[in-house]
Design a protein around this motif. Structure first.
Motif, PDB file in Angstrom:
ATOM      1  N   LEU B  40      81.435  28.630  38.234  1.00  9.63           N
ATOM      2  CA  LEU B  40      80.413  28.067  37.366  1.00  9.63           C
ATOM      3  C   LEU B  40      79.102  28.777  37.666  1.00  9.63           C
ATOM      4  O   LEU B  40      78.626  28.776  38.805  1.00  9.63           O
ATOM      5  CB  LEU B  40      80.328  26.566  37.652  1.00  9.63           C
ATOM      6  CG  LEU B  40      79.442  25.723  36.747  1.00  9.63           C
ATOM      7  CD1 LEU B  40      80.121  24.388  36.489  1.00  9.63           C
ATOM      8  CD2 LEU B  40      78.108  25.503  37.411  1.00  9.63           C
ATOM      9  N   SER B  41      78.546  29.423  36.650  1.00 11.56           N
ATOM     10  CA  SER B  41      77.305  30.183  36.823  1.00 11.56           C
ATOM     11  C   SER B  41      76.145  29.413  36.210  1.00 11.56           C
ATOM     12  O   SER B  41      76.248  28.907  35.095  1.00 11.56           O
ATOM     13  CB  SER B  41      77.406  31.541  36.117  1.00 11.56           C
ATOM     14  OG  SER B  41      78.625  32.179  36.416  1.00 11.56           O
ATOM     15  N   ILE B  42      75.057  29.330  36.950  1.00 14.79           N
ATOM     16  CA  ILE B  42      73.848  28.685  36.439  1.00 14.79           C
ATOM     17  C   ILE B  42      72.746  29.730  36.399  1.00 14.79           C
ATOM     18  O   ILE B  42      72.431  30.342  37.419  1.00 14.79           O
ATOM     19  CB  ILE B  42      73.420  27.511  37.348  1.00 14.79           C
ATOM     20  CG1 ILE B  42      74.558  26.493  37.489  1.00 14.79           C
ATOM     21  CG2 ILE B  42      72.164  26.828  36.796  1.00 14.79           C
ATOM     22  CD1 ILE B  42      74.272  25.379  38.499  1.00 14.79           C
ATOM     23  N   HIS B  43      72.212  29.963  35.207  1.00 13.33           N
ATOM     24  CA  HIS B  43      71.085  30.891  35.051  1.00 13.33           C
ATOM     25  C   HIS B  43      69.884  30.087  34.583  1.00 13.33           C
ATOM     26  O   HIS B  43      69.939  29.459  33.526  1.00 13.33           O
ATOM     27  CB  HIS B  43      71.400  31.966  34.011  1.00 13.33           C
ATOM     28  CG  HIS B  43      72.423  32.975  34.456  1.00 13.33           C
ATOM     29  ND1 HIS B  43      72.220  34.331  34.364  1.00 13.33           N
ATOM     30  CD2 HIS B  43      73.650  32.829  35.013  1.00 13.33           C
ATOM     31  CE1 HIS B  43      73.275  34.977  34.835  1.00 13.33           C
ATOM     32  NE2 HIS B  43      74.159  34.081  35.232  1.00 13.33           N
ATOM     33  N   VAL B  44      68.814  30.103  35.358  1.00 15.12           N
ATOM     34  CA  VAL B  44      67.618  29.350  34.993  1.00 15.12           C
ATOM     35  C   VAL B  44      66.467  30.322  34.778  1.00 15.12           C
ATOM     36  O   VAL B  44      66.285  31.270  35.544  1.00 15.12           O
ATOM     37  CB  VAL B  44      67.226  28.339  36.100  1.00 15.12           C
ATOM     38  CG1 VAL B  44      66.131  27.399  35.586  1.00 15.12           C
ATOM     39  CG2 VAL B  44      68.431  27.533  36.566  1.00 15.12           C
ATOM     40  N   ARG B  45      65.702  30.095  33.731  1.00 19.34           N
ATOM     41  CA  ARG B  45      64.480  30.865  33.476  1.00 19.34           C
ATOM     42  C   ARG B  45      63.288  29.923  33.630  1.00 19.34           C
ATOM     43  O   ARG B  45      63.428  28.698  33.540  1.00 19.34           O
ATOM     44  CB  ARG B  45      64.501  31.453  32.058  1.00 19.34           C
ATOM     45  CG  ARG B  45      65.699  32.352  31.784  1.00 19.34           C
ATOM     46  CD  ARG B  45      65.611  33.672  32.529  1.00 19.34           C
ATOM     47  NE  ARG B  45      66.908  34.332  32.652  1.00 19.34           N
ATOM     48  CZ  ARG B  45      67.463  35.080  31.718  1.00 19.34           C
ATOM     49  NH1 ARG B  45      66.857  35.263  30.580  1.00 19.34           N
ATOM     50  NH2 ARG B  45      68.628  35.639  31.916  1.00 19.34           N
ATOM     51  N   ALA B  46      62.141  30.502  33.818  1.00 20.02           N
ATOM     52  CA  ALA B  46      60.936  29.716  34.080  1.00 20.02           C
ATOM     53  C   ALA B  46      60.749  28.648  32.996  1.00 20.02           C
ATOM     54  O   ALA B  46      61.025  28.911  31.830  1.00 20.02           O
ATOM     55  CB  ALA B  46      59.721  30.649  34.112  1.00 20.02           C
ATOM     56  N   PRO B  47      60.263  27.442  33.396  1.00 21.78           N
ATOM     57  CA  PRO B  47      59.879  27.055  34.755  1.00 21.78           C
ATOM     58  C   PRO B  47      61.097  26.764  35.636  1.00 21.78           C
ATOM     59  O   PRO B  47      62.017  26.089  35.211  1.00 21.78           O
ATOM     60  CB  PRO B  47      59.067  25.781  34.516  1.00 21.78           C
ATOM     61  CG  PRO B  47      59.652  25.186  33.264  1.00 21.78           C
ATOM     62  CD  PRO B  47      60.039  26.364  32.415  1.00 21.78           C
ATOM     63  N   LEU B  48      61.077  27.286  36.866  1.00 15.38           N
ATOM     64  CA  LEU B  48      62.206  27.095  37.774  1.00 15.38           C
ATOM     65  C   LEU B  48      62.113  25.741  38.474  1.00 15.38           C
ATOM     66  O   LEU B  48      61.027  25.330  38.874  1.00 15.38           O
ATOM     67  CB  LEU B  48      62.226  28.209  38.821  1.00 15.38           C
ATOM     68  CG  LEU B  48      62.408  29.634  38.301  1.00 15.38           C
ATOM     69  CD1 LEU B  48      62.494  30.614  39.473  1.00 15.38           C
ATOM     70  CD2 LEU B  48      63.652  29.752  37.439  1.00 15.38           C
ATOM     71  N   PRO B  49      63.245  25.068  38.630  1.00 17.94           N
ATOM     72  CA  PRO B  49      63.250  23.820  39.391  1.00 17.94           C
ATOM     73  C   PRO B  49      63.230  24.129  40.884  1.00 17.94           C
ATOM     74  O   PRO B  49      63.463  25.270  41.283  1.00 17.94           O
ATOM     75  CB  PRO B  49      64.575  23.185  38.984  1.00 17.94           C
ATOM     76  CG  PRO B  49      65.468  24.357  38.741  1.00 17.94           C
ATOM     77  CD  PRO B  49      64.585  25.452  38.190  1.00 17.94           C
ATOM     78  N   ASP B  50      62.969  23.128  41.709  1.00 18.07           N
ATOM     79  CA  ASP B  50      63.057  23.370  43.147  1.00 18.07           C
ATOM     80  C   ASP B  50      64.519  23.528  43.547  1.00 18.07           C
ATOM     81  O   ASP B  50      65.432  23.178  42.797  1.00 18.07           O
ATOM     82  CB  ASP B  50      62.368  22.259  43.940  1.00 18.07           C
ATOM     83  CG  ASP B  50      62.960  20.891  43.647  1.00 18.07           C
ATOM     84  OD1 ASP B  50      64.201  20.775  43.628  1.00 18.07           O
ATOM     85  OD2 ASP B  50      62.177  19.949  43.427  1.00 18.07           O
ATOM     86  N   ALA B  51      64.719  24.071  44.735  1.00 20.74           N
ATOM     87  CA  ALA B  51      66.077  24.400  45.173  1.00 20.74           C
ATOM     88  C   ALA B  51      66.970  23.173  45.190  1.00 20.74           C
ATOM     89  O   ALA B  51      68.177  23.256  44.975  1.00 20.74           O
ATOM     90  CB  ALA B  51      66.026  25.041  46.559  1.00 20.74           C
ATOM     91  N   GLY B  52      66.405  22.023  45.436  1.00 19.93           N
ATOM     92  CA  GLY B  52      67.200  20.806  45.522  1.00 19.93           C
ATOM     93  C   GLY B  52      67.905  20.470  44.222  1.00 19.93           C
ATOM     94  O   GLY B  52      68.956  19.816  44.234  1.00 19.93           O
ATOM     95  N   ALA B  53      67.359  20.895  43.105  1.00 20.68           N
ATOM     96  CA  ALA B  53      67.970  20.577  41.812  1.00 20.68           C
ATOM     97  C   ALA B  53      69.325  21.260  41.654  1.00 20.68           C
ATOM     98  O   ALA B  53      70.277  20.670  41.138  1.00 20.68           O
ATOM     99  CB  ALA B  53      67.031  20.985  40.677  1.00 20.68           C
ATOM    100  N   ILE B  54      69.423  22.508  42.099  1.00 19.94           N
ATOM    101  CA  ILE B  54      70.701  23.221  42.024  1.00 19.94           C
ATOM    102  C   ILE B  54      71.721  22.553  42.938  1.00 19.94           C
ATOM    103  O   ILE B  54      72.875  22.327  42.569  1.00 19.94           O
ATOM    104  CB  ILE B  54      70.524  24.704  42.430  1.00 19.94           C
ATOM    105  CG1 ILE B  54      69.511  25.402  41.509  1.00 19.94           C
ATOM    106  CG2 ILE B  54      71.857  25.432  42.410  1.00 19.94           C
ATOM    107  CD1 ILE B  54      69.993  25.641  40.111  1.00 19.94           C
TER     108      ILE B  54
END
Lengths: 170, 295
Positions: B40-54
């Motif tokens: 499962l790949s997650i690609h996030v673009r700005a605004p980035l969440p904090d690391a805890g969200a992933i």
């Protein structure tokens, strides 16, 4: 029934068009270098993982592709050119390996370093590849972000275009 | 079957790097998680969440996998399959998923049927669970302020927002015959793309109505608002064959693209609207959508 009849007729018309497309002139199909059922050693000397042949924005923690592992990479828009190869994986159809080339953050080439030949799967590859090459070039200008396909296993992921996109951090 | 479970252990997210490229809108984050037997790949673009969200999103996925996976002997569905618990004793969201699958079985005329598609009679809603799990996990990203991201779960896509300001996410539909091939590119904002086919895991889809392996199509892709329903519609429509295109078309907001076993491609009007035709040279898909004007 009217609906279904119309569906069939237009599908047939479309079939004619697309069959022409599928068999139309394409680039020479010289990429098929795999051998069905063979072991390793046909990957043209490309190791798995990211293979950089030019400058690229630093990428931390490239994906491993192995089951059960996790990895995170963050990367900015890259400059320069780099190639990213997925793992060479032996499937029941033969060996499969995917490579993409990224230039200035956009896919500029997609190719199969190894594809199965022989049997049903190989037949599909040989017939379709000229089309696939042109589609890949179309896709590059469209700058694909993600790939949808029938569900693959963790192992199948290693050979997917998605894994190459992930490794590139696009 | 337990071998699969062993190869996909629940692995906690070890670390999430938060390095971002310079500039407020250039930030991007890529995370790959192996869960539910796939990647499962997650690609996030700005605004980035904090690391805890992933981490939170992945924890949701692993939790659902533990409770729903038929590859895990201790899961609720495995216990149900062994007759150790009754359906009334299942946790509320497991019962909710089974109810959603029952509803899909009715509306598909049995083409999607979590209760009858397996030869061994085991109740298996996995054709719905994965997409639903992705939607649940996506809430963690939403809650953390992420607005622009895609989650690719073993070939099924959930997209939110845009890949760049003014630019929709571009989803390539893989060619059934080749992992490097893309037969179409779809522009998607706030939507889902799911594909069923017989090319990746072999002939693992059976038509619940006939127990036969469908042969008219080699791949069917559904576009629509929900990844859970898109996934289920793709499974059902694949079993229906070309007729499945019309069935998907009948659901508001959903469209489909099919590749036949003799390598023809056809699609519905909603897919036509999403097709990216920006090409160099020949258009990848010529012709028009076959349901136009028929509805």
């Amino acid at each position: 029934m009217v609906r279904r009849a119309a569906l069939s007729i237009s599908a047939l018309a479309l079939a004619a068009i697309l069959l022409l497309n599928f068999q139309g002139p394409g680039q020479a199909s010289t990429l098929v270098i795999g051998t069905a059922g063979s072991g390793s050693g046909i990957a043209s000397g490309t190791s798995s993982g990211a293979v950089s042949d030019a400058t690229l924005a630093p990428t931390s923690g490239t994906t491993s592709g192995s089951s059960g592992s996790t990895a995170t990479a963050t990367a900015g828009p890259a400059t320069g050119t780099a190639t990213y190869a997925g793992d060479l994986v032996s499937t029941r159809f033969g060996d499969v390996q995917v490579q993409i080339t990224v230039t200035d953050g956009a896919i500029t080439d997609v190719r199969a370093l190894a594809l199965p030949v022989g049997g049903h799967s190989g037949q599909i590859s040989n017939i379709v590849e000229p089309l696939l090459r042109s589609e890949a070039l179309a896709a590059q200008s469209a700058s694909i972000d993600v790939i949808s396909g029938a569900t693959y296993t963790s192992r199948g992921y290693a050979t997917s275009l998605q894994s190459a996109l992930d490794a590139a951090g696009l | 079957m337990t071998a699969r479970a062993a190869t996909a252990p629940a692995v906690a997210v070890a670390a999430v790097a938060t390095m971002t490229a310079p500039g407020p809108d250039r930030g991007r984050l890529v995370h790959v998680e192996h869960v539910m037997g796939t990647a499962l790949s997650i690609h996030v673009r700005a605004p980035l969440p904090d690391a805890g969200a992933i981490e939170a999103a992945c924890a949701v996925l692993h939790d659902i996998d533990r409770r729903f996976s038929l590859y895990r002997p201790e899961s609720e569905l495995s216990r149900l399959a062994r007759g150790e618990i009754e359906e009334a004793g299942l946790s509320p969201d497991v019962r909710w998923v089974l109810a959603a699958c029952d509803d899909l079985a009715r509306t598909s005329g049995g083409a999607f049927d979590a209760r009858h598609h397996r030869a061994d009679g085991v109740v298996d809603p996995s054709g719905f669970v994965k997409g639903w799990a992705v939607e649940e996990a996506a809430r963690c990203l939403d809650d953390a302020g992420a607005r622009n991201y895609v989650i690719a779960a073993g070939g099924d896509i959930l997209a939110r927002g845009e890949s760049a300001p003014g630019r929709a996410w571009r989803v390539g539909v893989r060619h059934p015959g080749d992992p490097t091939g893309v037969i179409a590119v779809l522009a998607v904002r706030d939507g889902a793309v799911a594909t069923s086919g017989c090319y990746e895991r072999g002939a693992h889809i059976r038509d619940p109505r006939t127990a036969a392996v469908p042969h008219e199509l080699v791949g069917l892709t559904v576009v629509g608002p929900s990844i859970a329903w898109a996934d289920a519609y793709a499974t059902g429509a694949f079993a229906m064959g070309l007729e499945g295109l019309a069935w998907v078309h009948g659901h508001t907001g959903y469209g489909a693209l099919a590749v036949t076993s003799d390598e023809r491609v056809t699609w519905t009007p909603l897919v036509e609207e999403r097709l990216v035709r920006e090409t160099r040279g020949e258009p990848p898909l010529s012709g028009s959508s076959h349901l136009a004007g028929v509805s």
